[in-house]
Design an enzyme around this catalytic site. Structure first.
Site, PDB file in Angstrom:
ATOM      1  N   LYS A   1      27.866  26.985  44.752  1.00 41.13           N
ATOM      2  CA  LYS A   1      27.675  25.394  44.228  1.00 41.13           C
ATOM      3  C   LYS A   1      26.813  24.464  45.208  1.00 41.13           C
ATOM      4  CE  LYS A   1      30.239  25.763  40.418  1.00 41.13           C
ATOM      5  NZ  LYS A   1      29.732  25.572  39.201  1.00 41.13           N
TER       6      LYS A   1
ATOM      7  N   SER B   1      30.863  34.877  43.748  1.00 41.26           N
ATOM      8  CA  SER B   1      30.627  33.359  43.886  1.00 41.26           C
ATOM      9  C   SER B   1      31.285  32.369  44.682  1.00 41.26           C
ATOM     10  CB  SER B   1      30.613  32.716  42.338  1.00 41.26           C
ATOM     11  OG  SER B   1      32.137  32.822  41.841  1.00 41.26           O
TER      12      SER B   1
ATOM     13  N   GLU C   1      31.211  16.031  38.002  1.00 40.20           N
ATOM     14  CA  GLU C   1      32.411  16.846  37.251  1.00 40.20           C
ATOM     15  C   GLU C   1      32.862  17.969  38.088  1.00 40.20           C
ATOM     16  OE1 GLU C   1      29.997  19.905  36.561  1.00 40.20           O
ATOM     17  OE2 GLU C   1      29.363  17.876  36.301  1.00 40.20           O
TER      18      GLU C   1
END
Length: 398
Positions: free
Chosen positions: A101, A384, A123
């Site tokens: 991210k 991830s 969000e």
């Protein structure tokens, strides 16, 4: 809802979707009139920044000195021996804040500063995007407000505390399912009220144009790095399979972007309870057109996954196009396969993956053991995120 009517660009594989923001029949900009100027200004600013060598250098430096790029390509030797396939792990779990991210957020935060914004809205579901946004806000001096569903606040308490320690305000979302879909809806609603001062830092390849394209471009550092690393590691230069988990699909889009023009087979792994490609129909949600889980009346259905980051009833529009074109395929794994996959990777490689990432591992295990993956084929898996945030869920499930 209004969509800008502009000529459709020529189709391309993971290319610029043009001013209309279309990936085949998917994507677009389905937003209230009040957000059209903000989306158009964001597209103009991103195009200008992305063609500016100074902006690219500034972002590359932040990714290197703050986020810790490049991340490693790790051969999973013991897991490979167990499965009879050659597994390589692209280690986004080693990036600062613990997931991929940070790649997108640093890009958007730099862009927000360039646009003169003073606040970031975000969000979050699993909390990793919220943590990354709070981190970038602290680094660049931007106020941060994160919208998070009450259900996710409870199951991701550690990440909520991390966001607050970094100075972000975390706003509980109490409507609907109180998960990622509803936190995204609330963030979009709030953006309407403060577009002059705030940038909405959307965390995945979804939302109105330019977000699906912009987020993919900020995440393509994963695929570009992995492509170079595979060229150095493998005699063939590219893996046979490239595998990533998918909720909205940003880590997968970033990974696939590095290999879309090769012969590698691209595989996206959805949570069975949120499998929009497998079980969905075409519809519009959060400003974009794609596959969505819907009931018989066309209402968006509730998604469910053991992984909060995959608890979303849709899939990014470019993934829908990749699926329809046949360039990528999308498979599902059940919640029951996830904890064993976490445990197996932990006990063979000493790596605790996030529950989201474990979906990709679970599919590789199943496909290798069933013979779907040819013996000693090479499989690149994007890991991830790391599993620290999921310890409470794992303890409850063990």
């Amino acid at each position: 809802m209004t969509e800008i009517a502009l000529p459709r660009p020529a189709a391309g594989v993971m290319s610029d979707p043009g001013a209309l923001g279309r990936f085949g029949e998917y994507g677009g900009r389905y937003v209230p009139e009040s957000l059209i100027p903000a989306c158009a200004a964001l597209e103009e600013a991103f195009r200008d920044a992305w063609s500016d060598p100074r902006f690219r250098r500034d972002l590359d430096r932040l990714l290197a000195v703050h986020a810790g790029r490049p991340t490693a390509l790790t051969p999973a030797w013991r897991l490979s021996a167990d499965l009879g396939v050659n597994v390589l792990l692209k280690r986004e779990d080693l990036a600062h804040t613990g997931s991929h991210k940070i790649n997108n957020v640093l890009g958007q935060a730099l862009l927000a500063k360039r646009m003169g914004k003073t606040r970031l809205l975000a969000e979050t579901g699993a909390g990793q995007h919220g943590v990354a946004t709070a981190t970038a806000g602290a680094l660049l001096g931007l106020d941060v407000t994160v919208y998070m569903g009450e259900v996710d606040i409870e199951r991701q308490a550690l990440n909520v505390f991390r966001m607050k320690m970094l100075g972000a305000e975390v706003v509980p979302v109490t409507s609907g399912t109180r998960t990622l879909k509803d936190s995204t809806s609330e963030a979009l609603r709030q953006w309407v009220t403060c577009v002059d001062e705030a940038h909405y830092c959307l965390g995945s390849v979804m939302g109105p144009h330019p977000y699906p394209w912009m987020v993919r471009e900020f995440q393509r550092v994963i695929g570009d790095e992995a492509r170079r690393q595979c060229a150095a590691e493998l005699s063939t230069g590219i893996p046979d399979y490239v595998v990533a988990c998918i909720g909205g699909g940003s880590n997968a889009a970033g990974t696939f972007a590095g290999f879309a023009d090769t012969g590698a087979q691209l595989v996206g792994v959805e949570a069975e309870g949120g499998a929009a490609v497998a079980f969905g129909q075409v519809g519009v949600l959060h400003g974009f057109r794609s596959y969505l889980l819907q009931d018989e009346n066309g209402q968006v259905s509730e998604a469910h996954s053991i992984a909060a980051g995959l608890d979303y009833p849709g899939i990014g529009p470019e993934h829908a196009h990749l699926r329809d074109s046949g360039r990528a395929r999308y498979v599902t794994v059940s919640d029951e396969e996830i904890v064993p996959a976490v445990r197996r990777l932990a006990r063979t490689e000493g790596i605790l993956p996030a529950l989201e990432s474990a979906h990709a591992i679970a599919w590789v295990i199943r496909a290798a053991e069933s013979g779907e993956l040819p013996p000693w084929s090479t499989v690149l898996v994007t890991l991830s995120g790391r599993g620290d945030k999921d310890m409470a869920t794992l303890m409850a499930a063990s």
